[in-house]
Design a protein around this motif. Structure first.
Motif, PDB file in Angstrom:
ATOM      1  N   ARG A  12      44.555  24.438  50.165  1.00 51.50           N
ATOM      2  CA  ARG A  12      43.373  24.470  49.297  1.00 51.50           C
ATOM      3  C   ARG A  12      42.209  23.685  49.896  1.00 51.50           C
ATOM      4  O   ARG A  12      41.056  23.961  49.591  1.00 51.50           O
ATOM      5  CB  ARG A  12      43.728  23.972  47.905  1.00 51.50           C
ATOM      6  N   GLY A  13      42.494  22.719  50.750  1.00 47.24           N
ATOM      7  CA  GLY A  13      41.437  22.008  51.463  1.00 47.24           C
ATOM      8  C   GLY A  13      40.724  22.919  52.437  1.00 47.24           C
ATOM      9  O   GLY A  13      39.522  22.784  52.683  1.00 47.24           O
ATOM     10  N   LYS A  17      40.125  28.759  47.066  1.00 51.07           N
ATOM     11  CA  LYS A  17      40.501  29.818  46.112  1.00 51.07           C
ATOM     12  C   LYS A  17      41.270  30.921  46.827  1.00 51.07           C
ATOM     13  O   LYS A  17      41.059  31.178  48.005  1.00 51.07           O
ATOM     14  CB  LYS A  17      39.252  30.428  45.463  1.00 51.07           C
ATOM     15  N   GLY A  18      42.117  31.598  46.042  1.00 50.97           N
ATOM     16  CA  GLY A  18      42.879  32.731  46.564  1.00 50.97           C
ATOM     17  C   GLY A  18      42.003  33.958  46.692  1.00 50.97           C
ATOM     18  O   GLY A  18      40.806  33.881  46.447  1.00 50.97           O
ATOM     19  N   PRO A  19      42.533  35.055  47.069  1.00 46.33           N
ATOM     20  CA  PRO A  19      43.975  35.290  47.189  1.00 46.33           C
ATOM     21  C   PRO A  19      44.556  34.660  48.459  1.00 46.33           C
ATOM     22  O   PRO A  19      43.895  34.586  49.483  1.00 46.33           O
ATOM     23  CB  PRO A  19      44.086  36.813  47.227  1.00 46.33           C
ATOM     24  N   ARG A  37      54.872  29.661  44.309  1.00 46.99           N
ATOM     25  CA  ARG A  37      55.180  29.336  42.916  1.00 46.99           C
ATOM     26  C   ARG A  37      54.195  28.310  42.365  1.00 46.99           C
ATOM     27  O   ARG A  37      53.679  28.452  41.260  1.00 46.99           O
ATOM     28  CB  ARG A  37      56.617  28.819  42.814  1.00 46.99           C
ATOM     29  N   GLN A  38      53.902  27.283  43.155  1.00 40.55           N
ATOM     30  CA  GLN A  38      52.957  26.264  42.710  1.00 40.55           C
ATOM     31  C   GLN A  38      51.545  26.824  42.579  1.00 40.55           C
ATOM     32  O   GLN A  38      50.833  26.494  41.620  1.00 40.55           O
ATOM     33  CB  GLN A  38      52.976  25.060  43.663  1.00 40.55           C
ATOM     34  N   LEU A  39      51.135  27.649  43.527  1.00 45.02           N
ATOM     35  CA  LEU A  39      49.799  28.258  43.432  1.00 45.02           C
ATOM     36  C   LEU A  39      49.696  29.131  42.188  1.00 45.02           C
ATOM     37  O   LEU A  39      48.701  29.083  41.460  1.00 45.02           O
ATOM     38  CB  LEU A  39      49.492  29.074  44.689  1.00 45.02           C
ATOM     39  N   GLU A  44      46.320  30.589  40.545  1.00 43.21           N
ATOM     40  CA  GLU A  44      45.809  31.203  41.778  1.00 43.21           C
ATOM     41  C   GLU A  44      46.539  32.511  42.074  1.00 43.21           C
ATOM     42  O   GLU A  44      47.693  32.686  41.682  1.00 43.21           O
ATOM     43  CB  GLU A  44      45.972  30.245  42.964  1.00 43.21           C
ATOM     44  N   GLN A  45      45.850  33.378  42.797  1.00 43.34           N
ATOM     45  CA  GLN A  45      46.440  34.668  43.169  1.00 43.34           C
ATOM     46  C   GLN A  45      47.110  34.553  44.544  1.00 43.34           C
ATOM     47  O   GLN A  45      46.496  34.088  45.504  1.00 43.34           O
ATOM     48  CB  GLN A  45      45.369  35.765  43.225  1.00 43.34           C
ATOM     49  N   VAL A  46      48.346  34.997  44.605  1.00 43.45           N
ATOM     50  CA  VAL A  46      49.076  35.080  45.867  1.00 43.45           C
ATOM     51  C   VAL A  46      49.195  36.569  46.186  1.00 43.45           C
ATOM     52  O   VAL A  46      49.943  37.294  45.528  1.00 43.45           O
ATOM     53  CB  VAL A  46      50.465  34.406  45.774  1.00 43.45           C
ATOM     54  N   ALA A  47      48.418  37.014  47.158  1.00 43.10           N
ATOM     55  CA  ALA A  47      48.398  38.432  47.514  1.00 43.10           C
ATOM     56  C   ALA A  47      49.631  38.843  48.306  1.00 43.10           C
ATOM     57  O   ALA A  47      50.055  39.991  48.239  1.00 43.10           O
ATOM     58  CB  ALA A  47      47.132  38.752  48.317  1.00 43.10           C
ATOM     59  N   LEU A  48      50.216  37.895  49.049  1.00 44.62           N
ATOM     60  CA  LEU A  48      51.402  38.211  49.846  1.00 44.62           C
ATOM     61  C   LEU A  48      52.270  36.971  49.985  1.00 44.62           C
ATOM     62  O   LEU A  48      51.788  35.898  50.360  1.00 44.62           O
ATOM     63  CB  LEU A  48      51.008  38.699  51.250  1.00 44.62           C
ATOM     64  N   LEU A  49      53.520  37.135  49.653  1.00 44.76           N
ATOM     65  CA  LEU A  49      54.550  36.144  49.960  1.00 44.76           C
ATOM     66  C   LEU A  49      55.556  36.868  50.839  1.00 44.76           C
ATOM     67  O   LEU A  49      56.233  37.798  50.394  1.00 44.76           O
ATOM     68  CB  LEU A  49      55.227  35.614  48.692  1.00 44.76           C
ATOM     69  N   ALA A  50      55.614  36.483  52.108  1.00 44.72           N
ATOM     70  CA  ALA A  50      56.524  37.106  53.069  1.00 44.72           C
ATOM     71  C   ALA A  50      57.637  36.119  53.409  1.00 44.72           C
ATOM     72  O   ALA A  50      57.367  35.021  53.900  1.00 44.72           O
ATOM     73  CB  ALA A  50      55.773  37.517  54.331  1.00 44.72           C
TER      74      ALA A  50
END
Length: 186
Positions: A12-13, A17-19, A37-39, A44-50
């Motif tokens: 975040r630094g 902001k997401g995604p 999970r924390q985001l 916040e939007q997580v567009a991809l978790l690989a």
């Protein structure tokens, strides 16, 4: 959770902001999962978790505890068995904070053994080496219990290490790029 919290702060630094698009290989997949999970819990939007050939903390291994112990003894890993026993004892007595960890590897194992994953509401892409499927009962490597939005599973030939080396890493990179491209178009 603490490792992921530090990563979220750094992320975040750099990008407030997401995604967000997050990936983790092997045990770093658990850190990537916890970051996502924390985001998500912060809105916040997580567009991809690989998750790249990463076993969930809830993965059900085909090998029993007795079989694992016998295998470790055959491979002359009594230190690892001792470490696991210490972890269980320290956790049971509530004295984990007193344990001095000798190496990064030991700290990583203790963090893995101590982590209690909570569900993640988003989706994830799971890249699985064929050899890893032989170690668990389900092809989801246990992630279906934690990823509530669904899993997109991509199989890869080879083993855990070989998917990160030529020529298989090229195949993995193409699959990962396709998933990245999909998130940009969405």
């Amino acid at each position: 959770e603490d490792i992921a919290t530090d990563c979220v702060g750094a992320l975040r630094g750099h990008q407030p902001k997401g995604p967000y698009r997050i990936a983790g290989y092997s045990s770093a997949g658990i850190v990537a999962f916890e970051i996502a999970r924390q985001l998500e819990s912060c809105g916040e939007q997580v567009a991809l978790l690989a998750l790249i050939d990463s076993f969930s903390p809830r993965a059900k291994r085909k090998e029993s505890l007795a079989q694992t112990t016998a295998r470790m003894l055959r491979r002359v890993q009594p230190r690892l068995l001792q470490e696991r026993a210490y972890h269980a004892l320290f956790k049971w007595t509530g004295l984990s904070r007193l344990r001095r960890l000798r190496s990064v590897g030991e700290a990583q194992r203790w963090a893995y053994w101590s982590y209690r994953a909570k569900p993640y509401g988003g989706t994830a892409c799971l890249f699985v080496a064929n050899a890893s499927l032989d170690m668990v009962h389900r092809p989801t490597l246990g992630w279906d219990e934690l990823v509530q939005g669904g899993l997109h599973i991509h199989g890869l030939p080879g083993g855990h290490s070989s998917i990160m080396k030529a020529p298989l890493v090229t195949e993995l990179a193409a699959m990962l790029q396709a998933e990245l491209d999909r998130t940009v178009q969405a």
